[in-house]
Structure formats: C-alpha cells, structure tokens
Design a protein around this motif. Structure first.
Motif, short mmCIF file in Angstrom:
data_model
loop_
_atom_site.label_atom_id
_atom_site.label_comp_id
_atom_site.label_asym_id
_atom_site.label_seq_id
_atom_site.Cartn_x
_atom_site.Cartn_y
_atom_site.Cartn_z
N TYR A 1 0.95 -1.66 -0.16
CA TYR A 1 -0.26 0.27 0.04
C TYR A 1 0.84 1.55 0.25
CZ TYR A 1 -3.79 -3.05 1.05
OH TYR A 1 -4.83 -3.54 0.64
N ILE B 1 -1.24 -1.24 -4.27
CA ILE B 1 -2.25 -0.32 -4.43
C ILE B 1 -2.17 1.06 -4.32
CG2 ILE B 1 -4.85 0.46 -3.32
CD1 ILE B 1 -4.73 -1.84 -4.51
N SER C 1 -3.36 5.02 -3.10
CA SER C 1 -4.01 6.07 -2.95
C SER C 1 -4.37 7.61 -2.03
CB SER C 1 -4.85 5.04 -1.27
OG SER C 1 -3.93 4.72 -0.09
N ASP D 1 -9.38 0.58 -2.53
CA ASP D 1 -8.15 0.40 -1.94
C ASP D 1 -9.40 1.28 -0.65
OD1 ASP D 1 -8.60 2.68 -2.83
OD2 ASP D 1 -7.06 3.80 -1.46
N ASP E 1 -11.92 1.19 -10.24
CA ASP E 1 -10.81 0.03 -9.79
C ASP E 1 -11.45 -1.51 -9.20
OD1 ASP E 1 -9.14 2.05 -11.76
OD2 ASP E 1 -8.87 3.27 -9.29
N PHE F 1 -8.05 -3.69 -7.89
CA PHE F 1 -6.89 -3.64 -6.85
C PHE F 1 -7.53 -4.49 -5.77
CE2 PHE F 1 -6.15 0.60 -8.94
CZ PHE F 1 -4.77 -0.40 -10.29
#
Length: 487
Positions: free
Chosen positions: A53, A88, A90, A219, A251, A254
């Motif tokens: 992440y 991922i 974010s 996410d 998305d 993911f």
C-alpha cells in the motif's frame, strides 16, 4: 486473515530497508529531477495480504503516477518488497474516522505505517463504515469515499466513444430504487477515459434523489473491511452495506485478498438478490480480471457490460475546450486560439488527464511569462505530454487466436494436453508472447493456457527466447506476430 508484512521474520527494519531500495532503484532509473518531482513524497504505508500500500499527498499526484509510472512502480516493488500481489496507490489524509487506526496499527502488522496518525472523530464504528468519510447525523447515505462535486453528468463531455456508457449511467441514476433495467452495470476502460467521472456522477445524482448510496474506490473498500475486522465491528460494516440502495465501486481490479474478495462477493450477491443496484468499474473486461474470484467475475459479466472507448480527436478538442473555458473564467486575460486548441488535441492523444495537464501548462506559461499562447509556445509548454502512442492493450485470448491461425491449429489444441510438435511449438510461442506483451504473471498465464503450472510457462518462455536468438527466421516470425498484435 491478513498476511504478514513480509516473509517469516520480516520486521519493521527489513521492510523499511526494502522500501529504501525501491526508492534508490527509481532514482537511478529515472534520474534525480524526475524522482524529486514525482516520487519524493511517495510513501509505503505497509504490506497487507501480499499487497504493498503506497500513499501520496494529492489526488493529482496519484493520477499522474497511475497514468505514467504504474508498471515501473509495480516492477520495482515486486523486485524488492515481499508483495507478490502487486501495489495499491491511494491518497493519504490526516483525518480519518477512529476505526482507521486499527488498520494502520494492527492489520498492517509490519508496523511500517508511515502516514500521520488518524484523528479521532465523533463517528462511531457502528454508525459509519470504517475507513470511510463520516456521515452527517441525518444523512440517508451509507457513506463511502468522498465524492468530487465537479464530476457530475453536466460536466461530462459526451462523444461517440462514451455515448453508450453515459446513457446507461444516466438511466441507472434516474431509475426508482429497485427498478433499474441494467443490474449490475460494469464499465471498463483504460486510464483517464472517464469511467471514474461517470461513477461519481451516478452516485451524486442518486444521492440527490434521496437514495442510500455507498461509493468506494477499491482501496477504501479494503481498508474499511480490514479495519472493521480489527475493531470487531465487521457486523456493523456488513449490515450498513446491505442496507443501501446503490453500491458503486471503482477500480475493482485492485481488490485483493481471499477474505476481502469473499466479503465483496457476498455483498454483491445480497444486494442483487434484494433488487439493489450495483455499478462497478475496472480497467478491462470482468472475465479478464484473473486475480478476482471467479464468482465475482461471473456476477459482473452477467449484467450490462459497457466499454468507455478511447477519445477521438474531436472529443479531445471538446474536452480541452471545456477545461480552457473554466480556466478563462477564473483568469479573464488568459486566451487560447482555436488553432492552439486543435493542435494540442491532435498531439496529446493519450487520455483526459493529460489534457488537463496540457490546459494547466498553457495557463502557467501565459500567467508566468506574460506572453500570448501561440502554437510555438504551446508546443514548448506541452512537450513532455507529447509521447509516441502506446501500443494497444494485448489480450491473451487474441494471442492464442492469432498464433493458432498462423500455425494452422485450433485454439483448443493450444489449450489441450497434446504434445505433438505441431502443437507444442505454437503453444510455447503463444506463452512467450503472453509474457512479453501482457502484464500477466506466470501463474496467470498458465491458468489461461489450460491450467498449466507456472514452471511450464517459464520453460516455454526461456526456450523461445533461446530459439529466436539462434534462428533468424523464427526471430522475424515472432517479431511479425508482435507487430500484428500491437497494431
């Protein structure tokens, strides 16, 4: 349910050291200027269920990295981090509701979380979905990721490539709860073609009509579910989701982790069985999302599936014109001639985000230099956005069909267990092309070739690599197949 941050014995120090190696690789590959501009503020929040992440401070930076450096990031992280399931990306925020803290502290058991500590809010875990924006006390919405009010149906520019998707989105948003003719709706498109805009427009219009809406990026859904498990509020999370009228998820490719995918699948089934609307977007057809549970792919593929196509030059010019008009309203002295608009729309042929970048560069040039925007100055301002058009996305199924036709065998032969020379050679070439032209992993390619093991794929790739290095005619033949697939 979550995997450790890395292999057995991996601790905070080893994860941080691995992340520093990733940063050093990026700096060496891209140079100090590019690294400082785009990667200096990129941080590793942790590793969960084999997924790294990564966080950045702004949405623009996230969009830029996804559009221009996603594959490079994935490869470098795969080389150094214990994250075989990918990355991922974010946007990190200082304020989260109280349930987000357990995710950073417990679910990411590497204790390598680098983001600022969440700020406690008045929302309780039972009153709001963990990891989401808190609801207003009298809101009918089941809260999800915050919506951008600028992404409405009114601001969406419609053209031939997105007309069907726009019409379906409008129809779903306007339909009374439980009466939509298209359920689920699955939109798929490449980066920057407008699918997120349409999803947000659907959510905002439905919410305006009083429907209970939950909008999630993949996410945020994962963060929310894991946080609920760790804070022992999973039941409230599930009940909240099942009480909505419309679930929107962006998305979907993911969404990682067996437990999270199972809960996502249960949620989809429960909502569809109750007649509730589901809208999901991904970067390719649902059937091609090999990392996603097969039952979820089947459910998504069983509704209305619409592709948001690439922007043609006319649509790009219209989009750019609308962006420039908005900038001109804020900066009256900023003027761009139709010739410049036409030029930029012709040469920036990638996606809408690059068109936004072009508009901002033209504004910066005009306001900082005090000069008029001419064709010559426009060319200089957007030089970094003018790139050779990327080859189209190649599908494994297309590779199998082309190779089968080229070698006069059937696609079924390539997927079969037959080991005759007439079948083995084209099968190995197809596997080699799948590894060379697609982002699929060896195990994924093996599954698409009749459920074969990844070692079989690796053997085929190495054998063809060696053969084309020794046989010029085979080299030319494989090169021709590559060009045919990428045209």
């Amino acid at each position: 349910m979550a995997d450790e941050a890395g292999p057995a014995g991996a601790d905070e120090t080893s994860v941080k050291e691995a992340w520093e190696r990733v940063r050093r690789r990026l700096r060496a590959e891209l140079g100090e200027d590019v690294f400082s501009s785009w990667f200096a503020r990129l941080e590793l929040a942790g590793i969960l269920e084999g997924v790294a992440y990564l966080t950045v401070p702004t949405r623009f930076l996230k969009s830029w990295l996804e559009a221009h450096y996603a594959e490079r990031l994935r490869l470098n992280c795969a080389a150094e981090l214990p994250a075989p399931n990918g990355i991922i990306l974010s946007v990190r925020q200082v304020a989260r509701d109280a349930a987000a803290a357990p995710l950073a502290e417990s679910a990411l058991r590497s204790r390598a979380a680098l983001s600022p500590a969440p700020v406690k809010t008045e929302a309780t875990a039972a009153a709001a979905i963990p990891g989401a924006q808190p609801c207003e006390r009298d809101s009918v919405d089941a809260c999800g990721t915050a919506l951008d009010r600028r992404m409405s149906f009114q601001s969406f520019v419609v053209g031939k490539s997105n007309q069907l998707a726009f019409a379906a989105a409008e129809r779903i948003a306007a339909a009374p709860a439980g009466q939509s003719p298209y359920n689920p709706l699955y939109l798929h498109a490449g980066v920057g073609l407008g699918k997120t805009h349409l999803l947000q427009a659907i959510a905002q219009e439905a919410r305006r009509q009083g429907k209970r809406v939950a909008y999630f990026t993949a996410d945020r859904f994962m963060y929310g579910f894991v946080a609920a498990l760790k804070s022992q509020t999973a039941l409230a999370f599930k009940e909240k989701l099942r009480g909505i009228d419309l679930l929107v998820v962006d998305d979907v490719q993911f969404i990682q982790g067996k437990s999270i995918q199972q809960e996502f699948g249960h949620t989809i089934n429960a909502l569809l069985d109750a007649g509730k609307q589901i809208v999901v977007a991904g970067d390719r057809l649902a059937g091609e999302l090999e990392a996603l549970d097969e039952r979820i792919r089947s459910r998504l593929g069983g509704g209305l599936v619409v592709e948001v196509g690439e922007l043609d030059e006319t649509l790009r010019a219209t989009i750019l014109g609308s962006r420039l008009e908005a900038l001109q309203n804020a900066h009256p002295s900023f003027q761009v001639s139709p010739d410049v608009v036409a030029y930029v729309a012709r040469v920036v042929a990638t996606n809408g985000r690059d068109l936004d970048g072009a508009a901002n560069r033209l504004l910066a040039h005009a306001t900082l230099s005090g000069q008029l925007v001419t064709l010559e100055t426009a060319e200089a301002a957007i030089r970094d956005l003018v790139r050779t058009r990327e080859p189209r996305r190649v599908k494994i199924e297309d590779i199998q069909k082309l190779v089968a036709t080229r070698y006069n065998v059937s696609r079924a032969d390539i997927l079969s267990e037959r080991r005759t020379a007439a079948v083995v050679k084209p099968r190995q070439i197809a596997m080699y092309l799948a590894k060379s032209l697609t982002p699929r992993s060896l195990p994924e390619i093996g599954r698409r070739f009749g459920g074969r093991d990844h070692t079989t794929v690796l053997h085929a790739v190495r054998k063809i690599e060696k053969a084309i290095g020794e046989d010029r005619s085979l080299h030319d033949e494989v090169d021709l197949l590559k060009r045919m697939l990428q045209e």
